[in-house]
Design a protein around this motif. Structure first.
Motif, PDB file in Angstrom:
ATOM      1  N   ARG A  34       0.956  -1.276   0.054  1.00 44.99           N
ATOM      2  CA  ARG A  34      -0.066  -0.034   0.163  1.00 44.99           C
ATOM      3  C   ARG A  34       0.816   1.306  -0.067  1.00 44.99           C
ATOM      4  O   ARG A  34       0.814   2.167  -0.719  1.00 44.99           O
ATOM      5  N   GLY A  35       1.753   1.319   1.000  1.00 45.37           N
ATOM      6  CA  GLY A  35       2.603   2.826   0.936  1.00 45.37           C
ATOM      7  C   GLY A  35       1.852   3.748   1.412  1.00 45.37           C
ATOM      8  O   GLY A  35       0.663   3.707   1.701  1.00 45.37           O
ATOM      9  N   PRO A  36       2.443   4.969   0.906  1.00 51.04           N
ATOM     10  CA  PRO A  36       1.626   6.238   1.290  1.00 51.04           C
ATOM     11  C   PRO A  36       0.425   6.379   0.159  1.00 51.04           C
ATOM     12  O   PRO A  36       0.306   5.829  -1.011  1.00 51.04           O
ATOM     13  N   ARG A  37      -0.382   7.238   0.483  1.00 57.00           N
ATOM     14  CA  ARG A  37      -1.343   7.669  -0.457  1.00 57.00           C
ATOM     15  C   ARG A  37      -0.960   8.201  -1.598  1.00 57.00           C
ATOM     16  O   ARG A  37      -0.075   9.057  -1.684  1.00 57.00           O
ATOM     17  N   PRO A  38      -1.393   8.010  -2.894  1.00 58.48           N
ATOM     18  CA  PRO A  38      -0.909   8.431  -4.105  1.00 58.48           C
ATOM     19  C   PRO A  38      -1.495   9.874  -3.990  1.00 58.48           C
ATOM     20  O   PRO A  38      -2.348  10.299  -3.503  1.00 58.48           O
ATOM     21  N   ASP A  39      -0.881  10.725  -5.083  1.00 65.37           N
ATOM     22  CA  ASP A  39      -1.140  12.145  -5.300  1.00 65.37           C
ATOM     23  C   ASP A  39      -2.511  12.233  -6.112  1.00 65.37           C
ATOM     24  O   ASP A  39      -2.607  11.373  -6.998  1.00 65.37           O
ATOM     25  N   SER A  40      -3.512  13.011  -5.563  1.00 63.99           N
ATOM     26  CA  SER A  40      -4.523  12.965  -6.333  1.00 63.99           C
ATOM     27  C   SER A  40      -5.325  14.438  -6.376  1.00 63.99           C
ATOM     28  O   SER A  40      -5.432  14.980  -5.250  1.00 63.99           O
ATOM     29  N   GLN A  41      -5.250  14.925  -7.605  1.00 67.58           N
ATOM     30  CA  GLN A  41      -5.648  16.381  -7.872  1.00 67.58           C
ATOM     31  C   GLN A  41      -7.017  16.388  -7.402  1.00 67.58           C
ATOM     32  O   GLN A  41      -7.584  17.678  -7.002  1.00 67.58           O
ATOM     33  N   LEU A  42      -7.987  15.449  -7.780  1.00 66.33           N
ATOM     34  CA  LEU A  42      -9.337  15.511  -7.495  1.00 66.33           C
ATOM     35  C   LEU A  42      -9.401  15.564  -5.828  1.00 66.33           C
ATOM     36  O   LEU A  42     -10.392  16.368  -5.397  1.00 66.33           O
ATOM     37  N   ALA A  43      -8.685  15.045  -4.943  1.00 64.45           N
ATOM     38  CA  ALA A  43      -8.774  15.228  -3.528  1.00 64.45           C
ATOM     39  C   ALA A  43      -8.362  16.731  -3.216  1.00 64.45           C
ATOM     40  O   ALA A  43      -8.987  17.093  -2.459  1.00 64.45           O
ATOM     41  N   LYS A  44      -7.269  16.980  -3.693  1.00 59.26           N
ATOM     42  CA  LYS A  44      -6.968  18.256  -3.455  1.00 59.26           C
ATOM     43  C   LYS A  44      -8.220  19.524  -3.814  1.00 59.26           C
ATOM     44  O   LYS A  44      -8.461  20.395  -3.105  1.00 59.26           O
ATOM     45  N   ASP A  45      -8.738  19.314  -4.901  1.00 57.96           N
ATOM     46  CA  ASP A  45      -9.867  20.189  -5.507  1.00 57.96           C
ATOM     47  C   ASP A  45     -10.813  20.276  -4.460  1.00 57.96           C
ATOM     48  O   ASP A  45     -11.716  21.305  -4.062  1.00 57.96           O
ATOM     49  N   LEU A  46     -11.428  18.774  -4.224  1.00 54.04           N
ATOM     50  CA  LEU A  46     -12.423  18.919  -3.314  1.00 54.04           C
ATOM     51  C   LEU A  46     -12.107  19.480  -1.829  1.00 54.04           C
ATOM     52  O   LEU A  46     -12.943  19.940  -1.290  1.00 54.04           O
ATOM     53  N   ALA A  47     -10.981  19.364  -1.389  1.00 52.76           N
ATOM     54  CA  ALA A  47     -10.572  19.747  -0.032  1.00 52.76           C
ATOM     55  C   ALA A  47     -10.570  21.406  -0.054  1.00 52.76           C
ATOM     56  O   ALA A  47     -11.061  21.853   1.296  1.00 52.76           O
ATOM     57  N   GLU A  48     -10.369  22.071  -1.065  1.00 54.97           N
ATOM     58  CA  GLU A  48     -10.766  23.238  -1.215  1.00 54.97           C
ATOM     59  C   GLU A  48     -11.988  23.879  -0.957  1.00 54.97           C
ATOM     60  O   GLU A  48     -12.311  25.032  -0.417  1.00 54.97           O
ATOM     61  N   HIS A  49     -13.175  23.010  -1.259  1.00 61.06           N
ATOM     62  CA  HIS A  49     -14.522  23.393  -1.077  1.00 61.06           C
ATOM     63  C   HIS A  49     -15.066  22.862   0.052  1.00 61.06           C
ATOM     64  O   HIS A  49     -16.361  22.986   0.277  1.00 61.06           O
ATOM     65  N   LEU A  50     -14.625  21.788   0.728  1.00 58.71           N
ATOM     66  CA  LEU A  50     -15.526  21.167   1.603  1.00 58.71           C
ATOM     67  C   LEU A  50     -14.666  21.275   2.969  1.00 58.71           C
ATOM     68  O   LEU A  50     -14.073  20.390   3.421  1.00 58.71           O
ATOM     69  N   SER A  51     -15.077  22.183   3.747  1.00 60.87           N
ATOM     70  CA  SER A  51     -14.409  22.621   4.794  1.00 60.87           C
ATOM     71  C   SER A  51     -14.860  21.712   6.118  1.00 60.87           C
ATOM     72  O   SER A  51     -16.206  20.988   6.109  1.00 60.87           O
ATOM     73  N   GLY A  52     -14.219  20.811   6.801  1.00 64.16           N
ATOM     74  CA  GLY A  52     -14.758  20.020   7.879  1.00 64.16           C
ATOM     75  C   GLY A  52     -14.708  18.598   7.447  1.00 64.16           C
ATOM     76  O   GLY A  52     -14.862  17.911   8.330  1.00 64.16           O
ATOM     77  N   TRP A  53     -14.274  18.272   6.059  1.00 71.56           N
ATOM     78  CA  TRP A  53     -14.312  17.059   5.853  1.00 71.56           C
ATOM     79  C   TRP A  53     -12.943  16.446   5.746  1.00 71.56           C
ATOM     80  O   TRP A  53     -11.879  17.230   5.532  1.00 71.56           O
ATOM     81  N   SER A  54     -12.895  15.098   5.899  1.00 72.99           N
ATOM     82  CA  SER A  54     -11.504  14.594   5.675  1.00 72.99           C
ATOM     83  C   SER A  54     -11.600  13.818   4.512  1.00 72.99           C
ATOM     84  O   SER A  54     -12.524  13.059   4.125  1.00 72.99           O
ATOM     85  N   ILE A  55     -10.523  14.005   3.391  1.00 72.72           N
ATOM     86  CA  ILE A  55     -10.437  13.737   2.098  1.00 72.72           C
ATOM     87  C   ILE A  55      -9.213  13.000   1.782  1.00 72.72           C
ATOM     88  O   ILE A  55      -8.018  13.493   2.000  1.00 72.72           O
ATOM     89  N   GLU A  56      -8.994  11.836   1.147  1.00 74.08           N
ATOM     90  CA  GLU A  56      -7.867  11.082   1.081  1.00 74.08           C
ATOM     91  C   GLU A  56      -7.975  10.372  -0.266  1.00 74.08           C
ATOM     92  O   GLU A  56      -9.129   9.953  -0.632  1.00 74.08           O
ATOM     93  N   ALA A  57      -7.033  10.282  -0.939  1.00 74.43           N
ATOM     94  CA  ALA A  57      -6.870   9.723  -2.095  1.00 74.43           C
ATOM     95  C   ALA A  57      -6.739   7.972  -2.111  1.00 74.43           C
ATOM     96  O   ALA A  57      -6.374   7.696  -0.964  1.00 74.43           O
ATOM     97  N   CYS A  58      -7.413   7.418  -2.959  1.00 72.05           N
ATOM     98  CA  CYS A  58      -7.727   6.023  -3.101  1.00 72.05           C
ATOM     99  C   CYS A  58      -6.470   5.378  -3.886  1.00 72.05           C
ATOM    100  O   CYS A  58      -6.080   5.959  -4.582  1.00 72.05           O
ATOM    101  N   HIS A  59      -6.032   4.091  -3.201  1.00 70.61           N
ATOM    102  CA  HIS A  59      -4.979   3.329  -3.871  1.00 70.61           C
ATOM    103  C   HIS A  59      -5.969   2.789  -5.293  1.00 70.61           C
ATOM    104  O   HIS A  59      -7.040   2.241  -5.258  1.00 70.61           O
ATOM    105  N   LEU A  60      -5.339   2.698  -6.445  1.00 68.82           N
ATOM    106  CA  LEU A  60      -5.859   2.203  -7.580  1.00 68.82           C
ATOM    107  C   LEU A  60      -5.094   1.056  -8.227  1.00 68.82           C
ATOM    108  O   LEU A  60      -5.111   0.969  -9.504  1.00 68.82           O
TER     109      LEU A  60
END
Length: 421
Positions: A96-122
């Protein structure tokens, strides 16, 4: 997400020759040829092809040579679970290692205050299958065990919402849907009516849909599942208590039969207590958060809210009983007479738990849950406005006649005149 590590052999412990053997065994199973790999034996294989479209394949293997010595081996025999692509090639699990880099997770984090957002292993294989398995209300996710989405992110909301956002290709629409609720047993998932996935143009529109549509519907579905599970457990505890009370009233108080019945009741009640511990604390917290000023003006609801503290205290005591019992079971695991000690610990657990369980069964949780159900997922009202509205309603109530104040100077009796100076 589910974790196979306790049940299956880690792929890191296997060699490339093992995976080659797995591929040949799968091919032999499909062609009915005899096996030429005595080290491994295939137990079963499964392929998923809904609507004729291949989706995933896996097989279970074990080592028959090791199994012959399992009785004398201190290490339990483990199965190997391997996923395959459509052509029968093995898909080894990657670390598994570290979470992959996700632009989607970064974009959603900017708009969803108070939410925990993590990239998925694919990674192809297990990671993509688990991504399928955690979806709830999607039908089947629009990907396979070998071909996953371009980007995906897990979202956990402040009210316990669990969502999945995916992009099937670069610059593709963002699809957002529900995942399996935390704290809800698989048995209760049939009672969950999660929101259907929504396709949005981009992460900004996805965040707006999450806050305005998906999260409220998810909260309602999760609430319904938790309340249904909790109500079933509480009804079972009430029924157990009623049966013992009926036996005592029938004249068997103090008899051996009643004692045996109480012990059986306490033993059978534990599984319902476990269910209540998994759902009732969340339900009680949601009741507290959903309470409005008007509830304290209603005499019935106000009385139930006063009793809620006793129920919360009973839940705390039950959690302490469970924690102590688990610690005792761990301590007895390696003792020679551990089986007897574990049974004794269970009996003590059951006896200590029942009085607190009865308080929960007799408490107001189900009534209060029904009372606040229409508010779950609704916008949170402004507390200051609630207070002003309640005071205004209280001011419009008919005033009670005040007691007559005594006059400082009594009027003269009829027909008499006050003396003048």
């Amino acid at each position: 997400m589910p974790d196979d590590a306790p049940a299956y052999t880690d792929h890191a412990d296997l060699a490339p020759t093992d995976f080659a053997a797995f591929e040949h065994l799968l091919a032999e199973r499909r062609s009915d040829h005899p096996s030429i790999y005595p080290k491994w034996e295939m137990l079963l294989s499964s392929s998923t092809s809904p609507g004729g479209r291949w989706e995933s394949s896996y097989a279970l293997f074990h080592n028959p040579v090791r199994l012959a010595f399992a009785a004398s081996s201190p290490v339990a025999e483990k199965l190997v679970k391997v996923f395959f692509d459509e052509d029968g090639r093995a898909l080894p699990d990657r670390p598994r290692g570290p979470r992959p880099d996700s632009q989607l997770a970064k974009d959603l984090a900017e708009h969803l205050s108070g939410w925990s957002i993590e990239a998925c292993h694919l990674a192809p294989g297990r990671a993509l299958v688990e991504l399928q398995e955690q979806t709830c209300g999607w039908g089947r996710g629009p990907w396979t065990s070998t071909t996953g989405p371009h980007d995906a992110a897990d979202l956990t909301g402040p009210a316990g919402e669990r969502l999945l956002a995916v992009q099937l290709a670069p610059n593709a629409p963002v699809i957002v849907g529900a995942t399996v609720p935390e704290g809800v047993r698989p048995f209760d998932l049939g009672q969950v009516r999660p929101p259907a996935p929504l396709s949005t143009s981009d992460s900004t529109a996805a965040a707006a849909a999450i806050v305005g549509v998906i999260a409220p519907r998810y909260q309602q579905a999760l609430w319904q599942a938790r309340v249904a599970s909790m109500t079933f457990a509480i009804d079972a505890l009430r029924l157990s208590s009623a049966r013992i009370t009926g036996a005592r009233r029938a004249g068997r108080r103090g008899s051996g039969d009643t004692f045996e019945s109480e012990a059986a009741r306490d033993r059978a009640a534990w599984r319902h207590i476990e269910t209540a511990l998994g759902t009732a604390p969340s339900v009680a917290a949601a009741i507290r958060a959903s309470t409005v000023v008007e509830d304290h003006l209603d005499p019935v609801v106000h009385r139930h809210l006063q009793q809620l503290a006793l129920t919360e205290e009973a839940l705390t005591r039950l959690q302490e009983v469970r924690t102590g019992w688990r610690a005792a079971m761990a301590a007895f695991a390696d003792t020679p007479d551990g089986s007897w000690l574990r049974r004794h610990a269970e009996d003590l657990r059951n006896q200590e738990a029942w009085p607190h369980a009865r308080r929960i069964a007799e408490g107001p949780l189900t009534a209060l849950a029904a009372h606040v159900t229409p508010r779950i997922g609704a916008p949170v009202p402004d507390r200051e406005k609630q207070v002003k509205a309640a005071l205004a309603r209280a001011g419009n109530l008919p005033a009670r006649p005040s007691p007559t104040a005594p006059a400082t100077t009594a009027p003269p009796p009829p027909g008499r005149h006050r003396p003048t100076r």
